[in-house]
Design a protein around this motif. Structure first.
Motif, PDB file in Angstrom:
ATOM      1  N   SER A 135       0.815  -1.222   0.000  1.00  0.00           N
ATOM      2  CA  SER A 135       0.000   0.000   0.000  1.00  0.00           C
ATOM      3  C   SER A 135       0.850   1.274   0.000  1.00  0.00           C
ATOM      4  CB  SER A 135      -0.921   0.004   1.231  1.00  0.00           C
ATOM      5  OG  SER A 135      -0.164   0.141   2.420  1.00  0.00           O
ATOM      6  N   GLN A 136       2.163   1.125   0.129  1.00  0.00           N
ATOM      7  CA  GLN A 136       3.053   2.282   0.175  1.00  0.00           C
ATOM      8  C   GLN A 136       3.339   2.830  -1.224  1.00  0.00           C
ATOM      9  OE1 GLN A 136       6.525   0.895   2.276  1.00  0.00           O
ATOM     10  NE2 GLN A 136       5.367   0.348   4.112  1.00  0.00           N
ATOM     11  N   ASP A 137       3.936   4.018  -1.252  1.00  0.00           N
ATOM     12  CA  ASP A 137       4.321   4.650  -2.518  1.00  0.00           C
ATOM     13  C   ASP A 137       5.569   3.950  -3.075  1.00  0.00           C
ATOM     14  OD1 ASP A 137       4.822   6.354  -4.630  1.00  0.00           O
ATOM     15  OD2 ASP A 137       5.798   7.880  -3.392  1.00  0.00           O
ATOM     16  N   HIS A 138       5.485   3.487  -4.318  1.00  0.00           N
ATOM     17  CA  HIS A 138       6.615   2.778  -4.928  1.00  0.00           C
ATOM     18  C   HIS A 138       7.052   3.457  -6.227  1.00  0.00           C
ATOM     19  CE1 HIS A 138       6.861  -0.635  -2.190  1.00  0.00           C
ATOM     20  NE2 HIS A 138       5.550  -0.583  -2.120  1.00  0.00           N
ATOM     21  N   SER A 139       6.996   4.774  -6.212  1.00  0.00           N
ATOM     22  CA  SER A 139       7.386   5.517  -7.417  1.00  0.00           C
ATOM     23  C   SER A 139       8.896   5.491  -7.643  1.00  0.00           C
ATOM     24  CB  SER A 139       6.896   6.975  -7.314  1.00  0.00           C
ATOM     25  OG  SER A 139       7.363   7.567  -6.108  1.00  0.00           O
ATOM     26  N   LYS A 140       9.664   5.273  -6.552  1.00  0.00           N
ATOM     27  CA  LYS A 140      11.123   5.211  -6.688  1.00  0.00           C
ATOM     28  C   LYS A 140      11.590   3.761  -6.668  1.00  0.00           C
ATOM     29  CE  LYS A 140      12.098   9.704  -4.561  1.00  0.00           C
ATOM     30  NZ  LYS A 140      12.792  10.411  -3.431  1.00  0.00           N
ATOM     31  N   GLU A 141      12.539   3.462  -7.537  1.00  0.00           N
ATOM     32  CA  GLU A 141      13.095   2.116  -7.602  1.00  0.00           C
ATOM     33  C   GLU A 141      14.266   1.974  -6.628  1.00  0.00           C
ATOM     34  OE1 GLU A 141      12.378  -0.672  -9.284  1.00  0.00           O
ATOM     35  OE2 GLU A 141      10.638   0.113 -10.367  1.00  0.00           O
ATOM     36  N   LYS A 142      14.177   0.962  -5.777  1.00  0.00           N
ATOM     37  CA  LYS A 142      15.292   0.659  -4.871  1.00  0.00           C
ATOM     38  C   LYS A 142      15.354  -0.847  -4.677  1.00  0.00           C
ATOM     39  CE  LYS A 142      17.019   1.047  -0.169  1.00  0.00           C
ATOM     40  NZ  LYS A 142      16.651   1.303   1.238  1.00  0.00           N
ATOM     41  N   ALA A 143      16.455  -1.437  -5.076  1.00  0.00           N
ATOM     42  CA  ALA A 143      16.600  -2.889  -4.966  1.00  0.00           C
ATOM     43  C   ALA A 143      16.825  -3.292  -3.518  1.00  0.00           C
ATOM     44  CB  ALA A 143      17.779  -3.363  -5.826  1.00  0.00           C
ATOM     45  N   GLY A 144      16.248  -4.444  -3.136  1.00  0.00           N
ATOM     46  CA  GLY A 144      16.478  -4.974  -1.803  1.00  0.00           C
ATOM     47  C   GLY A 144      17.768  -5.769  -1.772  1.00  0.00           C
ATOM     48  N   PRO A 145      18.481  -5.775  -0.639  1.00  0.00           N
ATOM     49  CA  PRO A 145      19.756  -6.489  -0.554  1.00  0.00           C
ATOM     50  C   PRO A 145      19.618  -8.004  -0.729  1.00  0.00           C
ATOM     51  CG  PRO A 145      19.031  -5.759   1.612  1.00  0.00           C
ATOM     52  CD  PRO A 145      18.128  -5.117   0.621  1.00  0.00           C
ATOM     53  N   ASP A 146      18.438  -8.547  -0.451  1.00  0.00           N
ATOM     54  CA  ASP A 146      18.227  -9.986  -0.566  1.00  0.00           C
ATOM     55  C   ASP A 146      17.306 -10.327  -1.741  1.00  0.00           C
ATOM     56  OD1 ASP A 146      19.495 -11.238   2.015  1.00  0.00           O
ATOM     57  OD2 ASP A 146      18.467  -9.422   2.656  1.00  0.00           O
ATOM     58  N   GLU A 147      17.335  -9.482  -2.757  1.00  0.00           N
ATOM     59  CA  GLU A 147      16.436  -9.640  -3.902  1.00  0.00           C
ATOM     60  C   GLU A 147      16.658 -10.966  -4.633  1.00  0.00           C
ATOM     61  OE1 GLU A 147      16.473  -7.171  -7.809  1.00  0.00           O
ATOM     62  OE2 GLU A 147      15.252  -6.062  -6.357  1.00  0.00           O
ATOM     63  N   ILE A 158       8.578 -17.220   4.476  1.00  0.00           N
ATOM     64  CA  ILE A 158       8.269 -16.133   5.414  1.00  0.00           C
ATOM     65  C   ILE A 158       9.559 -15.484   5.918  1.00  0.00           C
ATOM     66  CG2 ILE A 158       7.455 -15.722   7.788  1.00  0.00           C
ATOM     67  CD1 ILE A 158       5.088 -17.564   7.142  1.00  0.00           C
ATOM     68  N   ARG A 159      10.537 -16.314   6.269  1.00  0.00           N
ATOM     69  CA  ARG A 159      11.814 -15.790   6.770  1.00  0.00           C
ATOM     70  C   ARG A 159      12.514 -14.937   5.702  1.00  0.00           C
ATOM     71  NH1 ARG A 159      16.814 -17.276   5.974  1.00  0.00           N
ATOM     72  NH2 ARG A 159      16.229 -19.234   4.957  1.00  0.00           N
ATOM     73  N   VAL A 160      12.549 -15.442   4.464  1.00  0.00           N
ATOM     74  CA  VAL A 160      13.264 -14.747   3.392  1.00  0.00           C
ATOM     75  C   VAL A 160      12.544 -13.459   2.986  1.00  0.00           C
ATOM     76  CG1 VAL A 160      14.042 -14.909   0.983  1.00  0.00           C
ATOM     77  CG2 VAL A 160      14.344 -16.851   2.519  1.00  0.00           C
ATOM     78  N   VAL A 161      11.219 -13.486   2.913  1.00  0.00           N
ATOM     79  CA  VAL A 161      10.500 -12.274   2.503  1.00  0.00           C
ATOM     80  C   VAL A 161      10.590 -11.202   3.588  1.00  0.00           C
ATOM     81  CG1 VAL A 161       8.157 -12.843   3.349  1.00  0.00           C
ATOM     82  CG2 VAL A 161       8.421 -11.413   1.337  1.00  0.00           C
ATOM     83  N   ASN A 162      10.608 -11.602   4.863  1.00  0.00           N
ATOM     84  CA  ASN A 162      10.779 -10.623   5.943  1.00  0.00           C
ATOM     85  C   ASN A 162      12.157  -9.971   5.879  1.00  0.00           C
ATOM     86  OD1 ASN A 162       8.489 -10.194   7.786  1.00  0.00           O
ATOM     87  ND2 ASN A 162       8.556 -12.395   8.035  1.00  0.00           N
ATOM     88  N   LYS A 163      13.172 -10.786   5.606  1.00  0.00           N
ATOM     89  CA  LYS A 163      14.526 -10.260   5.478  1.00  0.00           C
ATOM     90  C   LYS A 163      14.607  -9.291   4.298  1.00  0.00           C
ATOM     91  CE  LYS A 163      19.332 -11.840   5.575  1.00  0.00           C
ATOM     92  NZ  LYS A 163      20.251 -12.978   5.384  1.00  0.00           N
ATOM     93  N   TYR A 164      13.916  -9.643   3.210  1.00  0.00           N
ATOM     94  CA  TYR A 164      13.882  -8.783   2.021  1.00  0.00           C
ATOM     95  C   TYR A 164      13.227  -7.435   2.360  1.00  0.00           C
ATOM     96  CZ  TYR A 164      12.478  -7.143  -2.640  1.00  0.00           C
ATOM     97  OH  TYR A 164      12.269  -6.393  -3.776  1.00  0.00           O
ATOM     98  N   LYS A 222      14.014  -2.465   3.070  1.00  0.00           N
ATOM     99  CA  LYS A 222      13.216  -1.335   2.569  1.00  0.00           C
ATOM    100  C   LYS A 222      13.331  -1.137   1.047  1.00  0.00           C
ATOM    101  CE  LYS A 222      13.375   1.238   6.945  1.00  0.00           C
ATOM    102  NZ  LYS A 222      12.555   0.214   7.546  1.00  0.00           N
ATOM    103  N   PRO A 223      13.043  -2.202   0.275  1.00  0.00           N
ATOM    104  CA  PRO A 223      13.079  -2.048  -1.185  1.00  0.00           C
ATOM    105  C   PRO A 223      11.890  -1.212  -1.664  1.00  0.00           C
ATOM    106  CG  PRO A 223      12.154  -4.169  -0.618  1.00  0.00           C
ATOM    107  CD  PRO A 223      12.567  -3.533   0.680  1.00  0.00           C
ATOM    108  N   SER A 224      11.931  -0.801  -2.912  1.00  0.00           N
ATOM    109  CA  SER A 224      10.830  -0.021  -3.474  1.00  0.00           C
ATOM    110  C   SER A 224      10.821  -0.180  -4.985  1.00  0.00           C
ATOM    111  CB  SER A 224      10.993   1.452  -3.087  1.00  0.00           C
ATOM    112  OG  SER A 224       9.896   2.214  -3.544  1.00  0.00           O
ATOM    113  N   GLY A 225       9.670   0.142  -5.591  1.00  0.00           N
ATOM    114  CA  GLY A 225       9.567   0.105  -7.041  1.00  0.00           C
ATOM    115  C   GLY A 225       8.811  -1.109  -7.558  1.00  0.00           C
ATOM    116  N   GLY A 226       8.744  -1.187  -8.884  1.00  0.00           N
ATOM    117  CA  GLY A 226       7.972  -2.237  -9.543  1.00  0.00           C
ATOM    118  C   GLY A 226       8.438  -3.641  -9.218  1.00  0.00           C
TER     119      GLY A 226
END
Length: 212
Positions: free
Chosen positions: A87-99, A134-140, A144-148
C-alpha cells in the motif's frame, strides 16, 4: 449426510502421546477436541496436527499448542506486513539487498512444496517451506526495497503463501480476523465494547483535565 463427497483416501495416523505415553482414557491422560477448543483456536489445533508427519507419533501438550499459536501469529504478522508494504508509494526504484535470494526461492517454491506433499503427504516439510519463504520475505522487506520489482516480489510471495495455506486449509483468515480470535482466548474479558468504553472514559477524563 453432509451433501459433500466422501473422503477418497484413508491414512492411519501415529498415536498422540502425552509425556511419551499413548493418550488413552484408561491412563487418564485423555483430552477431547471440545476441551482443547476452550483454550485454543481451531486453527492452532489444525496447524499442530499438520506440523508432524501423519505416521509419526505426536506429543500433545499445551506448550506445543502455544508454539503452534506463535507460528501462526508469525504468518499473519508477515501477511499484514506485506499488505502494508504493497500500500506504500513505490514511485522510486530501490533494490532490496536480498532480492536474488527471494527471487530464487519464489522460482522453486511450488516445486519444493509439491515435493514435500508428494513425499507421503509430508505436511511438516511443506509447512517448513512456507516458513522458509516467510523468513526470506521478511529479510527482504527489512532492506526497505521499493519500485515495480519490489511490488512484484512481494505480491508473488503473498500469492504463494496463500496458495500453500489453501492446500493445507490453514491461514485462511485476514490478519485482523486472526488477531480478534487470538484476543478472545488471551484476553476473554477485553471485548470491543470494553475497549470502546475505556476510550470514552479516557476522553471524558481528558476533557475534565483529570490526568490521574
Amino acid at each position: 449426510f453432509t451433501g459433500k463427497p466422501f473422503v477418497r483416501y484413508w491414512v492411519h495416523n501415529g498415536f498422540i502421546t502425552v509425556d511419551k505415553e499413548k493418550m488413552s482414557k484408561s491412563l487418564g491422560n485423555f483430552f477431547t477436541i471440545k476441551e482443547i477448543l476452550n483454550k485454543f483456536d481451531a486453527e492452532v489445533i489444525r496447524f499442530f496436527l499438520l506440523s508432524t508427519h501423519y505416521r509419526s507419533p505426536i506429543e500433545f501438550s499445551d506448550e506445543q499448542l502455544r508454539e503452534s499459536e506463535v507460528s501462526i501469529d508469525r504468518y499473519y504478522t508477515t501477511a499484514a506486513r506485506i499488505s502494508d508494504f504493497l500500500s506504500q508509494d513505490h514511485s522510486k526504484e530501490k533494490a532490496g539487498p536480498d532480492e536474488k535470494a527471494l527471487a530464487d526461492l519464489l522460482a522453486r517454491f511450488r516445486d519444493k512444496f509439491g515435493e514435500a506433499m508428494d513425499d507421503d503427504f509430508n505436511t511438516a516439510l511443506a509447512i517448513g517451506s512456507i516458513f522458509e519463504l516467510i523468513r526470506v520475505v521478511n529479510k527482504y522487506l527489512d532492506g526497505k526495497p521499493s519500485g515495480g520489482k519490489a511490488v512484484e516480489a512481494a505480491s508473488k510471495s503473498w500469492d504463494l503463501l496463500r496458495e500453500a495455506g489453501g492446500v493445507l486449509n490453514i491461514f485462511r483468515r485476514t490478519p485482523e480476523e486472526w488477531s480478534r480470535a487470538l484476543m478472545s482466548f488471551k484476553c476473554p474479558d477485553i471485548t470491543e465494547e470494553f475497549i470502546e468504553t475505556k476510550i470514552k472514559e479516557r476522553r471524558n477524563a481528558r476533557e475534565r483535565k483529570d490526568w490521574a
